[in-house]
Write an enzyme that holds these catalytic residues in place. Structure first.
Site, PDB file in Angstrom:
ATOM      1  CB  SER A  68      87.247   6.387  68.227  1.00 44.66           C
ATOM      2  OG  SER A  68      87.501   5.362  69.182  1.00 44.66           O
ATOM      3  CG  HIS A  96      83.299   7.974  69.103  1.00 45.96           C
ATOM      4  ND1 HIS A  96      81.950   8.132  68.890  1.00 45.96           N
ATOM      5  CD2 HIS A  96      83.538   6.641  69.131  1.00 45.96           C
ATOM      6  CE1 HIS A  96      81.396   6.922  68.782  1.00 45.96           C
ATOM      7  NE2 HIS A  96      82.338   6.013  68.902  1.00 45.96           N
ATOM      8  CG  ASP A 142      84.556   3.692  70.803  1.00 45.62           C
ATOM      9  OD1 ASP A 142      85.453   3.892  69.963  1.00 45.62           O
ATOM     10  OD2 ASP A 142      83.341   3.785  70.545  1.00 45.62           O
ATOM     11  CG  MET A 162      83.448  -1.472  73.940  1.00 44.63           C
ATOM     12  SD  MET A 162      84.564  -2.310  72.807  1.00 44.63           S
ATOM     13  CE  MET A 162      85.097  -0.930  71.810  1.00 44.63           C
ATOM     14  CG  HIS A 165      79.647   3.932  70.623  1.00 40.93           C
ATOM     15  ND1 HIS A 165      80.424   3.353  69.648  1.00 40.93           N
ATOM     16  CD2 HIS A 165      78.486   3.243  70.644  1.00 40.93           C
ATOM     17  CE1 HIS A 165      79.759   2.354  69.095  1.00 40.93           C
ATOM     18  NE2 HIS A 165      78.581   2.265  69.684  1.00 40.93           N
ATOM     19  CG  MET A 193      79.666  -0.207  71.629  1.00 41.10           C
ATOM     20  SD  MET A 193      81.251  -0.167  70.786  1.00 41.10           S
ATOM     21  CE  MET A 193      82.042   1.167  71.679  1.00 41.10           C
ATOM     22  CG  MET A 213      77.897   0.354  65.299  1.00 39.48           C
ATOM     23  SD  MET A 213      79.225   1.429  65.851  1.00 39.48           S
ATOM     24  CE  MET A 213      80.592   0.263  65.912  1.00 39.48           C
ATOM     25  CG  ASP A 244      82.115   4.143  65.641  1.00 45.79           C
ATOM     26  OD1 ASP A 244      81.631   3.877  66.763  1.00 45.79           O
ATOM     27  OD2 ASP A 244      83.340   4.164  65.414  1.00 45.79           O
TER      28      ASP A 244
HETATM   29  C1  DX5 Z   1      84.354  -0.115  67.719  1.00 43.01           C
HETATM   30  C2  DX5 Z   1      84.219   1.353  68.133  1.00 43.01           C
HETATM   31  C3  DX5 Z   1      84.765   2.268  67.074  1.00 43.01           C
HETATM   32  C4  DX5 Z   1      86.242   2.004  66.777  1.00 43.01           C
HETATM   33  C5  DX5 Z   1      86.669   2.749  65.545  1.00 43.01           C
HETATM   34  O1  DX5 Z   1      83.696  -0.927  68.646  1.00 43.01           O
HETATM   35  O2  DX5 Z   1      82.874   1.699  68.355  1.00 43.01           O
HETATM   36  O3  DX5 Z   1      84.593   3.626  67.498  1.00 43.01           O
HETATM   37  O4  DX5 Z   1      87.019   2.397  67.874  1.00 43.01           O
HETATM   38  O5  DX5 Z   1      88.008   2.380  65.281  1.00 43.01           O
HETATM   39  P1  DX5 Z   1      88.580   2.523  63.793  1.00 43.01           P
HETATM   40  O6  DX5 Z   1      88.276   3.921  63.348  1.00 43.01           O
HETATM   41  O7  DX5 Z   1      90.062   2.259  63.920  1.00 43.01           O
HETATM   42  O8  DX5 Z   1      87.858   1.483  62.971  1.00 43.01           O
HETATM   43 ZN    ZN Z   2      82.421   3.905  68.703  1.00 41.90          ZN
END
Ligand code: DX5
Ligand code: ZN
Length: 227
Positions: free
Chosen positions: A17, A42, A44, A46, A76, A78, A149, A183
């Site tokens: 990620s 990946h 992320d 948000m 991903h 979110m 998750m 994840d």
């Molecule tokens: C959280 C993300 C994850 C996160 C994982 O909202 O969807 O992908 O970045 O980070 P680690 O692997 O450090 O828990």
């Molecule tokens: Zn993620």
């Protein structure tokens, strides 16, 4: 056309990620982990509303696609209104789009999966730690991937929530044979447990990017097959 998540469900994939990458050197960071054996990136995304953080958008995919033309981009979403972004992310180079069941209904989610495939990407449905599998059990076969998750969306570096492993077993017992991605909080010490539960795409941000770049290949290999 990159295969990415269109087939090959038998193998185990590792998806760093980029949330924990050095944003000031994102291109080099991503080229480095791909050269060190990562299978997907990946991404992320948000919106500060569905998840309490504001991270990156389609232009990050565009930049990564320009730098790494053959990389698989696993996005991903979110975000509260993911359907507003499907076309923009695929146009920017995304290969896969996962969105959260918590922002929609099962019927709408199934139709959104079709929309994503119409655009040329594969579709994933994500469930938060407190969302039961029954929220997606009727529609899970309409998705190439299920994202389970193991932390609450928002930030990297959180603690792994092992109670979600039961959901992976439940999905396999439902006969789901697609990709199951986990994840949040994954690292070499829990990767074996996660894979044995039935996960075949492992996401890690801090476990990879908090290491010096010459140590990341070792972490990726351990996530893929270490115990
Ligand atoms: C959280 C993300 C994850 C996160 C994982 O909202 O969807 O992908 O970045 O980070 P680690 O692997 O450090 O828990
Ligand atoms: Zn993620």
């Amino acid at each position: 056309m990159r295969d990415c998540l269109r087939s090959g469900v038998g193998s185990t994939l590792v998806a760093p990620s980029i949330l924990s990458a050095d944003f000031a050197s994102m291109g080099d960071e991503c080229a480095g982990v791909i050269a060190s054996g990562a299978d997907l990136l990946h991404v992320d995304v948000m919106d500060g509303h569905f998840a309490p953080n504001l991270t990156m958008g389609p232009d990050m995919c565009r930049a990564l696609r320009r730098r790494l033309p053959d990389v698989c981009l696993d996005v991903h979403l979110m975000v509260t209104y993911p359907q507003q972004f499907f076309e923009r992310f695929v146009d920017a180079g995304a290969d896969h789009l996962s969105f959260h069941i918590e922002v929609t209904t099962a019927d709408q989610a199934a139709s959104m999966a079709d929309d994503i495939r119409q655009l040329g990407a594969t579709a994933g449905i994500a469930i938060n730690p407190t969302t039961p599998v029954r929220a997606i059990s009727e529609i899970v076969h309409q998705f190439e991937m299920v994202l389970v998750m193991s932390v609450q969306p928002g930030f990297s570096g959180q603690a792994f929530r092992g109670e979600v492993l039961g959901k992976v077993q439940a999905l396999r017992e439902l006969g789901y044979e697609g990709w199951i991605e986990m994840d949040g909080g994954l690292n070499p010490s829990n990767a074996g447990l996660v894979r044995r539960a039935g996960v075949n795409v492992l996401v890690a941000a801090s476990a990879i990017f908090n290491e010096p770049s010459d140590k990341r290949g070792e972490v990726i290999a351990h996530l893929r097959s270490g115990d």
